[in-house]
Design an enzyme around this catalytic site. Structure first.
Site, PDB file in Angstrom:
ATOM      1  N   LYS A  46       0.821  -1.211   0.000  1.00  0.00           N
ATOM      2  CA  LYS A  46       0.000   0.000   0.000  1.00  0.00           C
ATOM      3  C   LYS A  46       0.856   1.262   0.000  1.00  0.00           C
ATOM      4  CE  LYS A  46      -3.766   0.256   2.606  1.00  0.00           C
ATOM      5  NZ  LYS A  46      -4.616   0.105   3.798  1.00  0.00           N
ATOM      6  N   SER A  53       4.722  -2.010  10.065  1.00  0.00           N
ATOM      7  CA  SER A  53       5.028  -2.330  11.462  1.00  0.00           C
ATOM      8  C   SER A  53       6.443  -2.863  11.599  1.00  0.00           C
ATOM      9  CB  SER A  53       4.025  -3.356  12.001  1.00  0.00           C
ATOM     10  OG  SER A  53       2.737  -2.789  12.105  1.00  0.00           O
ATOM     11  N   GLN A  58      11.244  -2.064  17.247  1.00  0.00           N
ATOM     12  CA  GLN A  58      12.382  -1.533  17.982  1.00  0.00           C
ATOM     13  C   GLN A  58      13.218  -2.627  18.636  1.00  0.00           C
ATOM     14  OE1 GLN A  58      10.629   1.111  20.862  1.00  0.00           O
ATOM     15  NE2 GLN A  58      10.152   2.688  19.365  1.00  0.00           N
ATOM     16  N   GLY A  60      13.864  -6.100  18.832  1.00  0.00           N
ATOM     17  CA  GLY A  60      14.801  -7.028  18.228  1.00  0.00           C
ATOM     18  C   GLY A  60      14.149  -8.329  17.826  1.00  0.00           C
ATOM     19  N   GLU A 125      13.913  -9.140  27.215  1.00  0.00           N
ATOM     20  CA  GLU A 125      12.637  -8.440  27.241  1.00  0.00           C
ATOM     21  C   GLU A 125      11.640  -9.222  28.073  1.00  0.00           C
ATOM     22  OE1 GLU A 125      11.225  -7.145  23.462  1.00  0.00           O
ATOM     23  OE2 GLU A 125      13.152  -6.337  22.836  1.00  0.00           O
ATOM     24  N   ASP A 220      -6.368  -5.383   5.777  1.00  0.00           N
ATOM     25  CA  ASP A 220      -6.780  -5.677   4.400  1.00  0.00           C
ATOM     26  C   ASP A 220      -6.584  -7.145   4.017  1.00  0.00           C
ATOM     27  OD1 ASP A 220      -7.271  -2.918   4.107  1.00  0.00           O
ATOM     28  OD2 ASP A 220      -5.193  -2.564   3.528  1.00  0.00           O
ATOM     29  N   HIS A 241       0.379  -3.238  24.055  1.00  0.00           N
ATOM     30  CA  HIS A 241       1.717  -3.050  24.623  1.00  0.00           C
ATOM     31  C   HIS A 241       1.595  -2.174  25.859  1.00  0.00           C
ATOM     32  CE1 HIS A 241       5.960  -2.176  25.027  1.00  0.00           C
ATOM     33  NE2 HIS A 241       6.216  -3.074  24.087  1.00  0.00           N
ATOM     34  N   ARG A 289       3.434  -9.363  28.475  1.00  0.00           N
ATOM     35  CA  ARG A 289       2.839  -8.063  28.174  1.00  0.00           C
ATOM     36  C   ARG A 289       1.399  -7.907  28.644  1.00  0.00           C
ATOM     37  NH1 ARG A 289       5.272  -6.979  22.084  1.00  0.00           N
ATOM     38  NH2 ARG A 289       7.376  -6.472  22.785  1.00  0.00           N
ATOM     39  N   HIS A 350      -1.175  -2.955  19.967  1.00  0.00           N
ATOM     40  CA  HIS A 350       0.135  -3.160  19.371  1.00  0.00           C
ATOM     41  C   HIS A 350       0.209  -4.329  18.394  1.00  0.00           C
ATOM     42  CE1 HIS A 350       4.445  -3.091  18.970  1.00  0.00           C
ATOM     43  NE2 HIS A 350       4.613  -4.266  19.551  1.00  0.00           N
ATOM     44  N   GLU A 374       2.299 -11.166  10.957  1.00  0.00           N
ATOM     45  CA  GLU A 374       1.226 -10.825  11.889  1.00  0.00           C
ATOM     46  C   GLU A 374      -0.157 -11.175  11.357  1.00  0.00           C
ATOM     47  OE1 GLU A 374      -0.253  -7.027  14.653  1.00  0.00           O
ATOM     48  OE2 GLU A 374       1.505  -6.846  13.366  1.00  0.00           O
ATOM     49  N   ARG A 385       1.639 -12.929  22.844  1.00  0.00           N
ATOM     50  CA  ARG A 385       2.940 -13.086  22.193  1.00  0.00           C
ATOM     51  C   ARG A 385       4.099 -12.769  23.137  1.00  0.00           C
ATOM     52  NH1 ARG A 385       6.386  -9.481  19.617  1.00  0.00           N
ATOM     53  NH2 ARG A 385       4.850  -7.812  19.549  1.00  0.00           N
ATOM     54  N   SER A 390       7.846 -11.950  17.255  1.00  0.00           N
ATOM     55  CA  SER A 390       7.089 -11.595  16.047  1.00  0.00           C
ATOM     56  C   SER A 390       7.977 -11.560  14.816  1.00  0.00           C
ATOM     57  CB  SER A 390       6.400 -10.246  16.232  1.00  0.00           C
ATOM     58  OG  SER A 390       7.332  -9.251  16.628  1.00  0.00           O
TER      59      SER A 390
END
Length: 512
Positions: A46, A53, A58, A60, A125, A220, A241, A289, A350, A374, A385, A390
């Site tokens: 698009k 995304s 950010q 990793g 994380e 979409d 998130h 999360r 998120h 995703e 997740r 991801s």
């Protein structure tokens, strides 16, 4: 509703390709690079690659390649974060094959951050019990990875990239996929004949009022697959998130304060400077999360405040500038020096754990239709997740989808396309799409967020069903119509699935 186009839609051109990939994020690009070079591939997007995304990612990519780590330990953390609903076979494929894909990215010159010995640098994380997250550009892993891969894609003679191109519909015959209908530059429609379509369109963030997803994330690919008859799975599991950057003048497009900030020692505190995640989970700020997001929301509800804080001021300014250059710069533009000031945060939509149901080769229930990233549901994430899984999922299952296409191409009889003139007529009309879009977003944010109630979900389903019925009753070839239609269709699917799951689990939490 089978097609978003109507009987009167004019198809101006017809092209042919062996594979069409919808989406130019990490899943789409990596899938394309793993296709046989003799296969003609068209990537439709698009927008440009920096509007995705993946580009915004950010933290990793998680993989068990650090000393003392193993795929078994990575699997354990994945399953725990997924609240026990992860598909064990798919998750095992993810953790076992992921290290090789990281190695492949290194060979493709993705500039991962290195330590003083020239080895990969690892961070930790939420939900991880080991330091296993590799990163690039400090906090710009997605950007640096896509820059490297897009450069390689541009050199591949068998791959054609088409920006400003929106997937409208997936065309199927009796035996599977026969093509796609694409709109170029919001003007002309074309039909691409193909027997292999890979949906890699990313998330659905724009069905909510506030999201970290880009503006093009209107679901979409998922909506087009639904219209074609693809099965969905776990669509009720939407991740919020915990730490989106709070702004009093927010426009709904939120900036993420990476979980890696907490992985490097950042603490969650309230306006009094008190830590509130201690005692709620053994990992406190680094709990999965969904738990941290609910912890913040409940703290805000009890205090009457509209945001909490991440405090990373114990780290030096030089460290923060190097480790989190993007976050440091963005926060500074908002008058926040993260080396001295607490960062105001609140939960924000998120990620979608559910999506188009696939097997471990990216195959859906429709022959020739694949999904990865995703937009897909491989089953690895379960109900929530694990951080930085991801991008790994994009790599592992994008590659596997490509390998399956490589091995099966040309081994089945050609498929016969249906006659598109048989599409039922709909009344032409132009609605106030921003108004309808906002109504859906307000409804979803109020009733289908991180905290839900059965009564609220029932109300949301009623409102969204009315919106979708109205949109399906008219025809309009504009992109604004398509995006609003897709938002409504995906929102209804999420709400219905949430109502069909009466127990709280993972990111689906009923606040009775």
């Amino acid at each position: 509703m089978r097609y978003a186009i109507c009987r009167d839609t004019k198809i101006e051109n017809t092209f042919e390709a062996d594979v069409v990939i919808a989406g130019a994020g990490l899943a789409g690009l990596y899938t394309a690079l793993n296709l046989d070079e003799n296969l003609r591939c068209v990537i439709i997007a698009k927008d440009n690659i920096d509007i995705s995304s993946s580009w915004l990612a950010q933290g990793g990519i998680a993989a068990a390649i650090n000393e003392g780590d193993t795929p078994e330990l990575h699997l354990e953390d994945t399953v725990v974060a997924g609240a026990g609903l992860s598909d064990i076979d798919a998750a095992t494929v993810l953790v076992n094959e992921g290290p090789d894909d990281i190695g492949n990215l290194v060979k493709l010159n993705v500039p991962f951050d290195l330590d003083e010995f020239g080895e990969l640098q690892f961070t930790r994380e939420g939900g991880h019990n080991k330091n296993r997250v590799v990163h690039a550009g400090g906090d710009a892993t997605g950007r640096e990875t896509l820059k490297a891969l897009s450069h390689i894609v541009s050199k591949c003679k068998n791959i054609t990239f088409s920006g400003q191109s929106c997937l409208y519909d997936i065309v199927t015959g009796e035996s599977g996929v026969t093509g796609v209908i694409v709109k170029y530059n919001d003007r002309k429609f074309v039909y691409i004949k193909t027997e292999n379509v890979v949906i890699a369109t990313g998330g659905i963030g724009q069905i909510y009022k506030s999201t970290t997803n880009p503006s093009i994330a209107t679901g979409d690919g998922i909506a087009a697959a639904m219209r074609a008859g693809a099965k969905l799975r776990n669509i009720e599991f939407v991740q919020f998130h915990p730490t989106g950057l709070w702004r009093a003048d927010s426009d709904g497009n939120e900036f993420l304060i990476s979980e890696a900030v907490r992985g490097e020692g950042g603490l969650l505190v309230n306006s009094k400077g008190e830590r509130f995640m201690v005692g709620q989970h053994e990992l406190a700020e680094l709990a999965p999360r969904d738990i941290v997001a609910r912890g913040i929301l409940k703290e805000l509800r009890d205090s009457g405040e509209d945001h909490a804080f991440v405090d990373i001021s114990a780290k030096s300014e030089s460290f923060l500038k190097t480790r989190f250059p993007t976050i440091y710069k963005v926060c500074l533009s908002q008058g926040i020096n993260i080396a001295k000031d607490k960062i105001p945060v609140c939960p924000v939509q998120h990620y979608m754990m559910g999506g188009i149901e696939t097997d471990i080769d990216g195959r859906t229930n429709i022959p020739g239709l694949f999904a990865c990233g995703e937009a897909a549901n491989t089953g690895v994430h379960g109900a929530n997740r694990l951080a930085s899984n991801s991008m790994l999922e994009c790599l592992v299952f994008g590659r596997r989808a490509a390998q399956f296409i490589n091995s099966s191409h040309g081994k089945s009889p050609p498929r016969t396309a249906p006659v598109l003139e048989n599409i039922p007529p709909r009344q032409g009309a132009q609605l106030d799409y921003p108004k309808h879009r906002e109504k859906i977003q307000e409804t979803m944010s109020a009733h289908c967020g991180a905290l839900r109630t059965t009564q609220g979900l029932k109300l949301a389903l009623e409102i969204i069903s009315e919106e979708l019925s109205l949109l399906e009753s008219v025809s309009d070839d504009s992109l604004a119509y398509l995006e609003t239609l897709n938002i409504a269709a995906v929102a209804k699917a999420i709400t219905e699935a949430a109502l069909n799951r009466p127990e709280s689990i993972g990111s689906h939490y009923l606040d009775r």
